[in-house]
Design an enzyme around this catalytic site. Structure first.
Site, mmCIF file in Angstrom:
data_model
loop_
_atom_site.group_PDB
_atom_site.id
_atom_site.type_symbol
_atom_site.label_atom_id
_atom_site.label_comp_id
_atom_site.label_asym_id
_atom_site.label_seq_id
_atom_site.Cartn_x
_atom_site.Cartn_y
_atom_site.Cartn_z
ATOM 1 N N LYS A 114 74.759 46.166 -16.046
ATOM 2 C CA LYS A 114 73.673 46.806 -16.150
ATOM 3 C C LYS A 114 72.515 46.291 -15.350
ATOM 4 O O LYS A 114 72.505 44.925 -15.150
ATOM 5 C CB LYS A 114 73.031 46.988 -17.466
ATOM 6 C CG LYS A 114 71.985 48.345 -17.714
ATOM 7 C CD LYS A 114 72.688 49.620 -17.655
ATOM 8 C CE LYS A 114 71.674 50.700 -17.824
ATOM 9 N NZ LYS A 114 72.634 52.034 -18.247
ATOM 10 N N ASP A 145 70.082 55.228 -13.556
ATOM 11 C CA ASP A 145 69.797 55.210 -15.013
ATOM 12 C C ASP A 145 68.397 55.626 -15.031
ATOM 13 O O ASP A 145 67.692 56.493 -14.162
ATOM 14 C CB ASP A 145 69.742 53.756 -15.525
ATOM 15 C CG ASP A 145 69.605 53.733 -17.032
ATOM 16 O OD1 ASP A 145 70.482 54.168 -17.703
ATOM 17 O OD2 ASP A 145 68.760 53.282 -17.664
HETATM 18 P P1 NAD Z 1 65.265 60.158 -16.388
HETATM 19 O O1 NAD Z 1 64.285 58.888 -15.785
HETATM 20 O O2 NAD Z 1 65.818 60.795 -15.435
HETATM 21 O O3 NAD Z 1 64.178 60.706 -17.497
HETATM 22 C C1 NAD Z 1 63.821 59.860 -18.656
HETATM 23 C C2 NAD Z 1 62.954 60.847 -19.297
HETATM 24 O O4 NAD Z 1 62.530 60.207 -20.592
HETATM 25 C C3 NAD Z 1 61.722 61.392 -18.720
HETATM 26 O O5 NAD Z 1 61.567 62.814 -18.644
HETATM 27 C C4 NAD Z 1 60.437 60.510 -19.273
HETATM 28 O O6 NAD Z 1 59.467 61.170 -19.118
HETATM 29 C C5 NAD Z 1 61.157 60.534 -20.645
HETATM 30 N N1 NAD Z 1 60.310 59.589 -21.601
HETATM 31 C C6 NAD Z 1 60.123 58.286 -21.509
HETATM 32 N N2 NAD Z 1 59.733 57.686 -22.327
HETATM 33 C C7 NAD Z 1 59.278 58.894 -23.389
HETATM 34 C C8 NAD Z 1 58.913 58.968 -24.719
HETATM 35 N N3 NAD Z 1 58.253 57.846 -25.303
HETATM 36 N N4 NAD Z 1 58.816 60.203 -25.349
HETATM 37 C C9 NAD Z 1 59.424 61.135 -24.672
HETATM 38 N N5 NAD Z 1 60.060 61.021 -23.473
HETATM 39 C C10 NAD Z 1 60.038 59.915 -22.732
HETATM 40 O O7 NAD Z 1 66.352 59.156 -17.055
HETATM 41 P P2 NAD Z 1 67.768 59.850 -17.693
HETATM 42 O O8 NAD Z 1 68.680 59.373 -16.556
HETATM 43 O O9 NAD Z 1 67.526 61.031 -18.101
HETATM 44 O O10 NAD Z 1 67.965 58.677 -19.066
HETATM 45 C C11 NAD Z 1 67.645 59.010 -20.240
HETATM 46 C C12 NAD Z 1 68.387 58.079 -21.192
HETATM 47 O O11 NAD Z 1 69.978 58.119 -21.029
HETATM 48 C C13 NAD Z 1 68.314 56.687 -21.117
HETATM 49 O O12 NAD Z 1 68.322 56.102 -22.282
HETATM 50 C C14 NAD Z 1 69.449 56.229 -20.244
HETATM 51 O O13 NAD Z 1 69.841 54.966 -20.326
HETATM 52 C C15 NAD Z 1 70.458 57.425 -20.663
HETATM 53 N N6 NAD Z 1 71.750 57.448 -20.082
HETATM 54 C C16 NAD Z 1 71.650 57.981 -18.967
HETATM 55 C C17 NAD Z 1 72.826 58.099 -18.205
HETATM 56 C C18 NAD Z 1 72.669 58.936 -16.773
HETATM 57 O O14 NAD Z 1 73.667 59.190 -16.259
HETATM 58 N N7 NAD Z 1 71.628 59.166 -16.145
HETATM 59 C C19 NAD Z 1 73.923 57.745 -18.711
HETATM 60 C C20 NAD Z 1 73.963 57.456 -19.901
HETATM 61 C C21 NAD Z 1 72.950 57.274 -20.708
#
Ligand code: NAD
Length: 420
Positions: free
Chosen positions: A103, A143
């Site tokens: 990561k 991410d």
């Molecule tokens: P992203 O940046 O596209 O979206 C993150 C979202 O979370 C945004 O809408 C932001 O406004 C919101 N957010 C942040 N703090 C918040 C809070 N306190 N309350 C409510 N909403 C809040 O990121 P993503 O890629 O959608 O990732 C989201 C999660 O999924 C992370 O934990 C990431 O590690 C996990 N994840 C992502 C992927 C991927 O393929 N993108 C894969 C596995 C896991």
């Protein structure tokens, strides 16, 4: 504040003792294999210089090249990146793709940077990481706050330094730069497959079940979209600022359109043109976690379901699409209250699964159709759910512990072969 890395280490110790994990393997999993810390000074548009700290953690590569996303967030810390890298090692093993765990992250609020500054920062990060990245060594992905465009800059910079086009060094790229169809939606789609297969195993009908989704980025939006398409009623979504609650159900697509138009979710509940959600109400982030829903989907950041709110959660099923959303103390409370938790290391593995498909296509010079990608994703997700349920019934443990057991047994098998 719960330290996710300490939590990850505690979980590893507790599961290792249940399956007699070789102590040497435990010792090599309890700390990452390599940690790289770099500092990234960049010239801002106004001529001043700002330096951003950044990290890449390579946790373990017993199953294959280190694999894991890169996060841009003001709160990124070494312990967070270590935990996320560890969870990638476990997740790749649960979904059974030939990758280890890694990561990376930059401590930055990308919202304060111009596009030029963001590109400069990404290219600087790539230059510093170049010696430790590579298609068969370490393969990053998007991410939080990173996306296909940023991955495109990363692969371009890497290829320039390497002196050859190297698309397989990164996944989650734009499709016309070697990305896979279906990768952008994969984590949400995979989570939806995992939930539907779990409901089927439990004999529950998804139609009409109510869902609240925390986080309305890539993962949160696509999850809301696919669950609504599967006949569920998405009643609440939230982003980093606030949320909306619409008892009758909202349209994820119209809500996203509204958010794009207004730049935030606030006010979308009463926008006349978004008729499906005009009867909604504004809610605070914390409120979303305790709404009266069947399914709760944390899809934002870690440490949101804690000892102080776990007992107030009325959902019967939690689909963890964020990494590490539930603290160990909260897990105990949820278990006591018979809440079924589909753990992150299983639920959000769809992203790395399609990253593997993307990497495979790049390595073999192939272009799969979206239909092929989605069908294969479904097969992998269903098999992973089946494997975890089997371990659960064999050992009488939670789905989380069962997923860890499946993963650690696979890692141990590969590791033992490498010891000879
Ligand atoms: P992203 O940046 O596209 O979206 C993150 C979202 O979370 C945004 O809408 C932001 O406004 C919101 N957010 C942040 N703090 C918040 C809070 N306190 N309350 C409510 N909403 C809040 O990121 P993503 O890629 O959608 O990732 C989201 C999660 O999924 C992370 O934990 C990431 O590690 C996990 N994840 C992502 C992927 C991927 O393929 N993108 C894969 C596995 C896991």
């Amino acid at each position: 504040m719960d330290n996710p890395w300490k939590r990850a280490q505690q979980k590893l110790h507790s599961v290792a003792s249940q399956i007699n994990l070789d102590p040497l393997l435990l010792a090599s999993l309890i700390e990452p294999e390599r940690i790289v810390t770099v500092s990234l000074p960049i010239r801002r548009d106004d001529g001043t210089i700002t330096t951003f700290p950044a990290y890449r953690v390579q946790h373990n590569n017993a199953l294959g090249p280190y694999k894991g996303g890169i996060r841009y967030h003001p709160h990124v810390s070494m312990d967070e990146v270590k935990a996320l890298a560890f969870w990638m090692t476990i997740k790749c093993a649960v979904i059974n793709v030939p990758f280890g765990g890694g990561k990376g992250g930059i401590t930055v609020d990308p919202k304060i940077l111009s596009e030029r500054e963001l590109e400069t920062l990404t290219r600087a990060f790539t230059q510093k990481l170049f010696p430790i990245l590579g298609p068969t060594t370490d393969v990053p992905a998007p991410d939080v706050n990173t996306n296909a465009k940023i991955m495109g800059w990363l692969v371009d910079e890497y290829s320039k330094i390497a002196g050859k086009n190297s698309p397989a060094v990164v996944t989650g790229k734009p499709v016309d730069e070697g990305g896979s169809l279906g990768r952008n939606e994969a984590t949400g789609r995979g989570g939806c497959y995992a939930l539907l297969h779990t409901l089927q195993k439990l004999g529950l009908n998804p139609k009409g079940m109510t869902v609240a989704v925390q986080g309305f980025g890539n993962v949160g939006y696509h999850t809301a979209l696919f669950l609504a398409e599967a006949g569920m009623k998405v009643v609440a979504v939230s982003d980093s600022k606030e949320g909306i609650y619409v008892e009758k159900g909202l349209s994820p697509e119209k809500t996203l359109e509204c958010k794009k138009e207004k730049g935030m979710l606030a006010g979308c509940y009463c926008v006349g043109s978004v008729c499906d959600i005009k009867n909604g109400k504004w809610i605070q982030n914390q409120e979303l976690l305790t709404l009266p829903v069947d399914i709760l989907v944390p899809a934002a950041l870690e440490n949101v379901i804690t000892a102080s709110n776990a007992a107030k959660t009325s959902a019967k099923i939690i689909l963890e699409l964020a990494n590490g959303p539930t603290t160990n103390e909260a897990d105990v409370i949820l278990k006591k209250n018979n809440v079924i938790v589909i753990p992150d290391i299983l639920a959000n593995a769809g992203g790395v699964c399609v990253s593997y498909f993307e990497w495979y296509q790049n390595m073999h010079n192939q272009d799969w159709t979206e239909d092929k990608v989605n069908k294969k994703l479904k097969t992998y997700m269903k098999k992973a759910v089946d494997d975890v349920f089997m371990a659960k019934s064999k050992r009488q443990v939670s789905l989380r512990d069962a997923a860890y057991i499946v993963a650690l047994e696979r890692i141990q098998k590969a590791w033992k072969k490498q010891q000879k």
